[in-house]
Design a protein around this motif. Structure first.
Motif, mmCIF file in Angstrom:
data_model
loop_
_atom_site.group_PDB
_atom_site.id
_atom_site.type_symbol
_atom_site.label_atom_id
_atom_site.label_comp_id
_atom_site.label_asym_id
_atom_site.label_seq_id
_atom_site.Cartn_x
_atom_site.Cartn_y
_atom_site.Cartn_z
ATOM 1 N N LYS A 1 38.660 53.653 98.893
ATOM 2 C CA LYS A 1 38.538 52.750 97.515
ATOM 3 C C LYS A 1 37.790 51.556 98.259
ATOM 4 O O LYS A 1 37.406 50.085 97.797
ATOM 5 C CB LYS A 1 40.051 51.308 96.540
ATOM 6 C CG LYS A 1 40.793 52.938 96.211
ATOM 7 C CD LYS A 1 40.181 53.544 95.178
ATOM 8 C CE LYS A 1 41.428 54.033 94.572
ATOM 9 N NZ LYS A 1 40.664 55.653 93.040
ATOM 10 N N ASN A 55 39.321 54.908 89.382
ATOM 11 C CA ASN A 55 39.411 56.029 90.213
ATOM 12 C C ASN A 55 37.763 56.113 90.774
ATOM 13 O O ASN A 55 36.940 55.408 90.361
ATOM 14 C CB ASN A 55 39.407 56.981 88.586
ATOM 15 C CG ASN A 55 38.870 57.556 87.991
ATOM 16 O OD1 ASN A 55 37.928 57.240 87.864
ATOM 17 N ND2 ASN A 55 39.615 58.010 86.374
ATOM 18 N N LEU A 56 37.384 57.262 91.022
ATOM 19 C CA LEU A 56 35.686 57.222 92.069
ATOM 20 C C LEU A 56 34.430 57.591 90.637
ATOM 21 O O LEU A 56 33.828 57.122 90.475
ATOM 22 C CB LEU A 56 35.538 59.180 92.285
ATOM 23 C CG LEU A 56 34.499 58.987 93.591
ATOM 24 C CD1 LEU A 56 34.170 58.150 94.164
ATOM 25 C CD2 LEU A 56 34.835 60.222 94.111
ATOM 26 N N PHE A 111 30.604 56.206 98.435
ATOM 27 C CA PHE A 111 31.956 55.778 98.268
ATOM 28 C C PHE A 111 33.272 56.490 98.559
ATOM 29 O O PHE A 111 33.371 57.912 99.422
ATOM 30 C CB PHE A 111 32.110 56.540 96.403
ATOM 31 C CG PHE A 111 31.352 55.679 95.534
ATOM 32 C CD1 PHE A 111 31.844 54.685 94.658
ATOM 33 C CD2 PHE A 111 29.620 55.623 95.357
ATOM 34 C CE1 PHE A 111 31.095 54.311 93.784
ATOM 35 C CE2 PHE A 111 29.027 55.443 94.441
ATOM 36 C CZ PHE A 111 29.911 53.759 93.249
ATOM 37 N N ASP A 112 34.020 56.250 99.191
ATOM 38 C CA ASP A 112 35.254 56.422 100.194
ATOM 39 C C ASP A 112 36.610 56.125 99.332
ATOM 40 O O ASP A 112 37.048 55.180 98.978
ATOM 41 C CB ASP A 112 35.502 55.671 101.525
ATOM 42 C CG ASP A 112 36.345 55.762 101.808
ATOM 43 O OD1 ASP A 112 37.637 56.601 102.270
ATOM 44 O OD2 ASP A 112 36.270 55.704 103.469
ATOM 45 N N ASP A 113 36.770 57.390 98.568
ATOM 46 C CA ASP A 113 37.766 56.992 97.723
ATOM 47 C C ASP A 113 39.440 56.675 98.195
ATOM 48 O O ASP A 113 40.268 56.213 98.014
ATOM 49 C CB ASP A 113 37.760 58.440 96.685
ATOM 50 C CG ASP A 113 38.399 58.323 95.269
ATOM 51 O OD1 ASP A 113 38.486 56.778 94.674
ATOM 52 O OD2 ASP A 113 39.030 58.882 95.020
ATOM 53 N N TYR A 115 36.728 49.043 95.152
ATOM 54 C CA TYR A 115 37.487 49.504 93.789
ATOM 55 C C TYR A 115 38.446 49.771 93.296
ATOM 56 O O TYR A 115 39.414 50.063 94.397
ATOM 57 C CB TYR A 115 36.383 50.458 92.644
ATOM 58 C CG TYR A 115 36.120 51.589 94.017
ATOM 59 C CD1 TYR A 115 36.706 52.875 93.295
ATOM 60 C CD2 TYR A 115 35.307 52.155 95.282
ATOM 61 C CE1 TYR A 115 36.787 54.191 94.067
ATOM 62 C CE2 TYR A 115 35.112 52.815 96.014
ATOM 63 C CZ TYR A 115 36.738 53.578 95.316
ATOM 64 O OH TYR A 115 35.686 55.139 95.697
ATOM 65 N N ILE A 133 33.257 51.077 98.616
ATOM 66 C CA ILE A 133 31.772 51.314 98.672
ATOM 67 C C ILE A 133 31.004 50.609 99.163
ATOM 68 O O ILE A 133 30.993 49.799 99.693
ATOM 69 C CB ILE A 133 30.949 51.354 97.026
ATOM 70 C CG1 ILE A 133 31.773 51.234 95.456
ATOM 71 C CG2 ILE A 133 29.858 51.333 96.914
ATOM 72 C CD1 ILE A 133 31.677 51.124 94.765
ATOM 73 N N LYS A 164 32.041 54.720 89.922
ATOM 74 C CA LYS A 164 30.306 54.831 90.600
ATOM 75 C C LYS A 164 29.739 54.825 89.026
ATOM 76 O O LYS A 164 28.456 54.626 89.009
ATOM 77 C CB LYS A 164 30.133 56.963 90.682
ATOM 78 C CG LYS A 164 29.426 57.113 91.020
ATOM 79 C CD LYS A 164 28.813 59.002 91.415
ATOM 80 C CE LYS A 164 28.526 59.102 90.901
ATOM 81 N NZ LYS A 164 27.925 61.126 91.689
ATOM 82 N N ILE A 212 32.798 61.427 104.726
ATOM 83 C CA ILE A 212 32.420 60.363 103.709
ATOM 84 C C ILE A 212 30.648 60.458 103.843
ATOM 85 O O ILE A 212 30.607 60.700 105.575
ATOM 86 C CB ILE A 212 32.992 59.008 103.583
ATOM 87 C CG1 ILE A 212 32.553 58.252 104.560
ATOM 88 C CG2 ILE A 212 33.931 59.113 102.506
ATOM 89 C CD1 ILE A 212 32.915 56.853 104.130
ATOM 90 N N GLU A 222 28.759 64.241 94.037
ATOM 91 C CA GLU A 222 30.203 63.139 93.757
ATOM 92 C C GLU A 222 30.249 61.938 94.479
ATOM 93 O O GLU A 222 30.726 60.700 93.838
ATOM 94 C CB GLU A 222 30.931 64.218 93.794
ATOM 95 C CG GLU A 222 32.075 63.162 93.469
ATOM 96 C CD GLU A 222 33.285 64.695 94.139
ATOM 97 O OE1 GLU A 222 34.710 64.108 93.799
ATOM 98 O OE2 GLU A 222 32.987 65.482 95.084
ATOM 99 N N ALA A 223 29.620 61.374 95.409
ATOM 100 C CA ALA A 223 30.007 60.232 96.493
ATOM 101 C C ALA A 223 29.298 59.387 96.851
ATOM 102 O O ALA A 223 29.683 58.983 97.606
ATOM 103 C CB ALA A 223 31.603 60.532 97.260
#
Length: 119
Positions: free
Chosen positions: A86, A34-35, A81-83, A31, A88, A39, A2, A59-60
Motif C-alpha cells: 500500500k 484499493n489500488l 503503486f505497490d499494492d 494509501y 506509492i 490511483k 512493481i 494499471e499501477a
C-alpha cells in the motif's frame, strides 16, 4: 513485480522514494484504499495542479509532465503503486539543468499534504 524508477542523477534536481542518499531520498506516500481507488484519487489531485499533463498510464503506474511557467522547462513525475505494501513510490526530476532550487521536492511534499488521509 512493481516497476522500478530510474535512479536520480548526481545533480540536485531530482527526488525519488527509491534513492538511498539524503539529497535525493524522500518518503513514499501510503494509501488505504484499493489500488484503483488510490490511483483515481491521486489522478484527480494531480490533474488539478497547474501545468500538469498525464503522458503515460498503466494499471499501477502514472507519468506526468509538469512545465514551468516562465521558461517552460519540463519536469517528469512518475508514480508506481505497490499494492502489496500500500505504498506509492515516486520520482520527480528536471529534464534539463543542474539545480531546480528545490522545486521537485517542494512539489512532492505539497502533493503529500493534499493526499494525506484521502488515499
Amino acid at each position: 513485480m512493481i516497476r522500478s524508477l530510474q535512479p536520480c542523477p548526481s545533480s540536485p534536481n531530482c527526488v525519488s522514494t527509491q534513492a538511498s542518499d539524503q539529497g535525493h531520498g524522500i518518503v513514499p506516500y501510503r494509501y488505504q484504499k484499493n489500488l484503483a481507488g488510490a490511483k483515481e484519487t491521486l489522478k484527480t489531485i494531480v490533474a488539478n495542479l497547474p501545468r500538469a499533463k498525464l503522458v503515460e498510464e498503466d494499471e499501477a503506474y502514472l507519468h506526468y509532465e509538469f512545465r514551468s511557467l516562465l521558461l517552460r522547462f519540463v519536469d517528469d513525475v512518475e508514480f508506481v503503486f505497490d499494492d502489496e505494501t500500500k505504498t506509492i513510490h515516486f520520482r520527480s526530476a528536471s529534464r534539463t539543468g543542474y539545480s531546480d532550487l528545490g522545486v521537485n521536492r517542494r512539489r512532492m511534499e505539497e502533493i503529500r499534504v493534499v493526499v494525506e488521509g484521502r488515499l
